[in-house]
Structures are given as C-alpha cells and as structure tokens.
Design a protein around this motif. Structure first.
Motif, PDB file in Angstrom:
ATOM      1  N   SER A  61      -7.035  17.060 -36.780  1.00  0.00           N
ATOM      2  CA  SER A  61      -6.658  17.759 -35.544  1.00  0.00           C
ATOM      3  C   SER A  61      -6.739  19.252 -35.785  1.00  0.00           C
ATOM      4  O   SER A  61      -6.874  19.705 -36.916  1.00  0.00           O
ATOM      5  CB  SER A  61      -5.207  17.427 -35.177  1.00  0.00           C
ATOM      6  OG  SER A  61      -5.089  16.116 -34.744  1.00  0.00           O
ATOM      7  N   ALA A  62      -6.564  20.018 -34.721  1.00  0.00           N
ATOM      8  CA  ALA A  62      -6.511  21.472 -34.839  1.00  0.00           C
ATOM      9  C   ALA A  62      -5.238  21.890 -35.578  1.00  0.00           C
ATOM     10  O   ALA A  62      -4.231  21.183 -35.533  1.00  0.00           O
ATOM     11  CB  ALA A  62      -6.530  22.083 -33.447  1.00  0.00           C
ATOM     12  N   THR A  67      -4.383  24.231 -30.381  1.00  0.00           N
ATOM     13  CA  THR A  67      -4.926  23.795 -29.084  1.00  0.00           C
ATOM     14  C   THR A  67      -4.117  24.405 -27.935  1.00  0.00           C
ATOM     15  O   THR A  67      -4.691  24.900 -26.963  1.00  0.00           O
ATOM     16  CB  THR A  67      -4.934  22.264 -28.983  1.00  0.00           C
ATOM     17  OG1 THR A  67      -5.549  21.743 -30.171  1.00  0.00           O
ATOM     18  CG2 THR A  67      -5.711  21.784 -27.769  1.00  0.00           C
ATOM     19  N   GLU A  94     -10.483  21.924 -33.722  1.00  0.00           N
ATOM     20  CA  GLU A  94     -10.782  20.845 -34.671  1.00  0.00           C
ATOM     21  C   GLU A  94     -11.960  21.202 -35.580  1.00  0.00           C
ATOM     22  O   GLU A  94     -12.034  20.753 -36.721  1.00  0.00           O
ATOM     23  CB  GLU A  94     -11.071  19.557 -33.908  1.00  0.00           C
ATOM     24  CG  GLU A  94      -9.850  18.690 -33.591  1.00  0.00           C
ATOM     25  CD  GLU A  94      -8.901  19.251 -32.545  1.00  0.00           C
ATOM     26  OE1 GLU A  94      -9.236  20.254 -31.889  1.00  0.00           O
ATOM     27  OE2 GLU A  94      -7.796  18.688 -32.418  1.00  0.00           O
ATOM     28  N   PHE A 156     -10.934  14.628 -31.346  1.00  0.00           N
ATOM     29  CA  PHE A 156     -10.584  15.057 -29.992  1.00  0.00           C
ATOM     30  C   PHE A 156     -11.800  15.404 -29.129  1.00  0.00           C
ATOM     31  O   PHE A 156     -11.643  15.837 -28.013  1.00  0.00           O
ATOM     32  CB  PHE A 156      -9.635  16.251 -30.165  1.00  0.00           C
ATOM     33  CG  PHE A 156      -9.189  17.042 -28.968  1.00  0.00           C
ATOM     34  CD1 PHE A 156      -8.551  16.424 -27.893  1.00  0.00           C
ATOM     35  CD2 PHE A 156      -9.341  18.426 -28.943  1.00  0.00           C
ATOM     36  CE1 PHE A 156      -8.092  17.194 -26.819  1.00  0.00           C
ATOM     37  CE2 PHE A 156      -8.887  19.187 -27.873  1.00  0.00           C
ATOM     38  CZ  PHE A 156      -8.251  18.572 -26.813  1.00  0.00           C
ATOM     39  N   ARG A 170      -5.216  15.202 -24.498  1.00  0.00           N
ATOM     40  CA  ARG A 170      -4.316  15.670 -25.551  1.00  0.00           C
ATOM     41  C   ARG A 170      -3.946  14.513 -26.480  1.00  0.00           C
ATOM     42  O   ARG A 170      -3.712  13.400 -26.042  1.00  0.00           O
ATOM     43  CB  ARG A 170      -3.052  16.313 -24.947  1.00  0.00           C
ATOM     44  CG  ARG A 170      -3.347  17.524 -24.064  1.00  0.00           C
ATOM     45  CD  ARG A 170      -4.161  18.602 -24.777  1.00  0.00           C
ATOM     46  NE  ARG A 170      -3.597  19.085 -26.009  1.00  0.00           N
ATOM     47  CZ  ARG A 170      -2.795  20.148 -26.114  1.00  0.00           C
ATOM     48  NH1 ARG A 170      -2.449  20.824 -25.048  1.00  0.00           N
ATOM     49  NH2 ARG A 170      -2.349  20.533 -27.300  1.00  0.00           N
ATOM     50  N   GLY A 171      -3.932  14.803 -27.758  1.00  0.00           N
ATOM     51  CA  GLY A 171      -3.670  13.770 -28.744  1.00  0.00           C
ATOM     52  C   GLY A 171      -4.901  12.941 -29.069  1.00  0.00           C
ATOM     53  O   GLY A 171      -4.831  11.926 -29.774  1.00  0.00           O
ATOM     54  N   SER A 173      -7.412  13.078 -31.037  1.00  0.00           N
ATOM     55  CA  SER A 173      -7.947  12.840 -32.383  1.00  0.00           C
ATOM     56  C   SER A 173      -7.623  11.427 -32.875  1.00  0.00           C
ATOM     57  O   SER A 173      -8.368  10.851 -33.673  1.00  0.00           O
ATOM     58  CB  SER A 173      -7.386  13.856 -33.381  1.00  0.00           C
ATOM     59  OG  SER A 173      -7.782  15.145 -33.014  1.00  0.00           O
TER      60      SER A 173
HETATM   61  N1  ASP Z   1      -5.644  19.116 -30.972  1.00  0.00           N
HETATM   62  C1  ASP Z   1      -5.605  18.222 -29.855  1.00  0.00           C
HETATM   63  C2  ASP Z   1      -4.262  18.287 -29.172  1.00  0.00           C
HETATM   64  O1  ASP Z   1      -3.429  19.098 -29.551  1.00  0.00           O
HETATM   65  C3  ASP Z   1      -5.957  16.817 -30.238  1.00  0.00           C
HETATM   66  C4  ASP Z   1      -5.059  16.164 -31.261  1.00  0.00           C
HETATM   67  O2  ASP Z   1      -4.259  16.822 -31.911  1.00  0.00           O
HETATM   68  O3  ASP Z   1      -5.158  14.944 -31.430  1.00  0.00           O
HETATM   69  O4  ASP Z   1      -4.028  17.588 -28.245  1.00  0.00           O
END
Ligand code: ASP
Ligand code: MG
Length: 418
Positions: A61-62, A67, A94, A156, A170-171, A173
């Motif tokens: 992830s970032a 993000t 990312e 992501f 969001r989320g 990854s």
């Molecule tokens: N960086 C993205 C987010 O904050 C994806 C992730 O973290 O999975 O949503």
C-alpha cells in the motif's frame, strides 16, 4: 463506460507453465511501510520468505496516510477533480512504496523488481475510483519469478480496458493481493497489517476482545461489510469465489493471525457468534413514494454501494457509505423523489456462522439492548448476521454489552485453526 456490476469470477489466466508450489503473496498495509525503517523491515521479511524457498510476490500500500494526502491535495486544487485524473494522482502512492521496497531488497543482496498494477497485468473495467478487476494477465510476474526475483506489485490499481489508470476503491490493495494469489495459484495470501488479526470486537472499544484463529469467508464478508476495517470487502468476496485462503497477521511479530477460509464444524460448535462489529460511517436515507426499481437503478448508475434496504409501506429506507454521499445525493436529486438523510446513526452487527444452528440469538441480542437502554431504529438480518442502527452515543455501550452477553471474552471464542 464499460462497467461490470459484480465480479464473481473474473477471468484469471491459467498459469503457464503451471504455477510452482510455494508461491506466496504477501501484502503490506500503509502503516507497515510508513517510514524508511519500516520499509527496510518489510524488505527483510520478504527476503526471509524468499530464502525459505518461496516464490515471493509482494503487494504494498501507499506509505502511511499518503493516499489521504493526495486526495486532499486534489481537492485543494479543484473542487471536483475529474475521476480519471484523480486515479492518475492517487495511484502514485503505491508506486512510491513498491519502488522503495525493491531498493531495500537489492541492498540485502537479492534481486527484486517493482511493477505498477498495469505492468503486473491487472486489467479493470473503466469505473474510476472503484474499478473492478476483469482479468489478470500474469505472464510478466511469472517471468520475473522464473528468473528468481522477488516481485513487488503496486496495490490498489490497474489499467482499464480503455488503457487508463484506474484505482480499486479505498483499501483496494487487499483486492490486488487476492487477485494475484488466485491468478498465480498461490498457496496462501498473507495480509500483513498493524493489528494482530481479526478480533471479536474492536479492541479499542472492548479491551477484552479476543483474536479469532479462524473465520469463514461468509463471516468475514459480513464483518467487512459492517465495519471491520481490516480487509476490503471486495477482497474477501474475491477470495471466497476463488478459494484463496487469507491469513491476516501482524507485520511486527511472527505470531499467527486469523485465517479466513471455508467454514468447518469447529466454527459452529463453541460460540454462537464470532464477533460484534460497528461503524459510524454510514448515512441512512429515507425516500418517500419512489418505485424501488427506479430508485436502485438510479443509485446503481452512480455506483453507490447500497447496504441495508428496508421498505415500510411506500417508504424506502436504505444505507450507504458516507464516502458515497455526493453520488447518492446526485442520484436522489435526479430521481426527483422526496428524500431525507441522517448521519447520526451507527450500525452494530453481530455475526456468526453458529447462529444458523443456535436458537435464541435474537432474544439475547434484543434483551441486552433493552438492558443498556439502546433503541434499535432499523434492523436487518441475514442467516449469519443481525444488524441494527442505534444513535451514535448508544453504539459503544451496546457493543460492550453484547460482547459480554455472548461471552466473547472467553478463550472458547477464539476457535482453532490447524
Ligand atoms: N492506499 C490505498 C488506500 O489508502 C489502498 C490501500 O491501502 O489498500 O485506500
Ligand atoms: Mg487496508
């Protein structure tokens, strides 16, 4: 716009030649790569897995809140950033973290290569901000693995069927990692995070909450849909549809976390329920005199993720995430119906595969709510879930009381995995 409305079984290219046993997909969340020191730790962890004989694919992830910062930056520049450009911008986080991890691995003496989602062959539909994976063309990953490299994939994101960069919500990854695990025929998909696993309730609210050793896909789907933030909902759906076993565990220890897998008898035996989840991040809308078909079609056109739906006479009540608010309001305005919204309600859910075979769950739930003076405004159920909306200040007392009433602080609640 080519949109897939759901992604039951996205095409996954068969591995050619057949994937070697011992492929491991390891995903690291933002807090696990938040600074240079942590990035080096992730690199060592990957090197260890490689030296143990695995073909290693890592999804990162970032870094930290990157993000969120990129999203804010966009809105500082423009009140309504174009979705295509927003994806172009926020997919960068990312790429940064995966390039840095690849550098740190090289310093440890192993060969690594970082790939964007597009280079990794992740093809999506064209819905910016919430794209769904339609295909994984994994040949480039296979080549890199065959030449003995650790492969880092930017989570992501993917490339759309129209060749634009997209993001997966969001989320997302988590979903990248699960999709790769399915496409590569990996033995397991490990989700490394800043918590030790999936708990019987949020430990910040219920200090005695227990870590579950195992949960079924269905339970995890319900939990992810009702506020457990540890996994993106879509990643769990994807894992269930492809039979990918997930291991949610801490980046900072070697301890086993929570396995998400097919249901087995041990999950049904001991405890009636597996957890109590809650969320304050939903809005509840009431729409007067609209046809349900028109309403939900209009919401779907704007890609609003509707959760609970209740019809009372000619009135329809539904909930949707706060982050879908702009789209929801736009859809309701277009429909021209009379509507109102409230965001002073939280949702509490009790989830458990054991509910199917144990009577009395509803009785205990509602008597517990009565005893703490919480008044459920709307209730919805599935075979393994009872969810209800409460005033914000009733949410935490209700979660604590239900956790107690269902005896979830006892060691039995943890279940077994082996
Ligand atoms: N960086 C993205 C987010 O904050 C994806 C992730 O973290 O999975 O949503
Ligand atoms: Mg996450």
């Amino acid at each position: 716009m080519s949109e897939t409305t759901f992604e039951p079984v996205p095409a996954v290219e068969p591995a050619e030649p057949p994937a070697a046993a011992g492929t491991l997909v390891m995903k690291f969340g933002g807090t696990s790569v938040a600074d240079p020191e942590k990035i080096r730790r992730v690199a060592s962890r990957l090197v260890e897995a490689k030296r143990a004989g695995n073909r290693v694919v890592a999804v990162v992830s970032a870094m930290g809140q990157h993000t969120d910062e990129l999203v804010s930056l966009a809105y500082e520049v423009s009140p309504q950033p174009k979705p295509r450009e927003l994806d172009m911008l926020i997919s960068v986080g990312e790429r940064i973290s995966c390039a840095l991890v690849a550098m740190a691995i090289a310093d440890l003496g192993l060969d690594a290569i970082s790939l964007t989602g597009s280079q990794a062959g992740i093809v999506t539909d064209t819905v910016h901000g919430k794209a769904k994976i339609v295909e994984v063309r994994a040949h480039r990953i296979h080549e890199a693995l065959d030449s003995d490299r650790i492969v880092l994939v930017a989570g992501f994101q993917g490339v759309s069927t129209e060749y634009d960069i997209t993001t997966l919500g969001r989320g997302g990854s988590d979903t990248t990692a699960v999709a790769l695990a399915a496409a590569l025929g990996a033995d397991a998909c490990e989700i490394y995070t800043d918590v030790d696993g999936v708990f019987t309730a949020d430990p910040r609210v219920v200090p005695g909450a227990r870590k579950l050793h195992a949960a079924s896909y269905e339970e995890m789907l319900e939990m992810a849909a009702s506020g457990a933030k540890v996994l993106q909902l879509r990643s769990v759906e994807f894992a269930r549809n492809h039979g990918v076993r997930l291991h949610v565990r801490s980046t900072f220890t070697d301890e086993e976390g929570t396995w998400i897998r097919e249901e087995d008898a041990r999950m049904l035996e001991k405890a009636m329920i597996s957890g109590v989840t809650h969320t304050l991040e939903e809005a509840v809308y009431t729409v007067a005199e609209a046809s349900p078909a028109d309403l939900f079609e209009t919401l779907a056109e704007d890609s609003v993720n509707v959760d609970t739906i209740i019809q009372i006479g000619s009135e329809i009540v539904f909930s949707a995430p706060l982050e879908d608010r702009t789209e929801t309001v736009a859809a309701l305005e277009r429909l021209g119906a009379r509507w109102s919204a409230r965001d002073d309600l939280g949702k509490v859910s009790i989830v458990g595969a054991g509910m199917k075979s144990h009577p009395g769950v509803a009785a205990l739930t509602f008597s517990t709510l009565r005893d703490v003076g919480a008044e459920p405004r709307y209730v919805s159920t599935s075979p393994i879930k009872i969810a209800f909306y409460l005033a914000h200040d009733e949410v935490e007392p209700a979660v604590k009381a239900l956790h107690d009433a269902f005896d979830l602080a006892s060691p039995e609640a943890e279940r077994q995995h082996a």
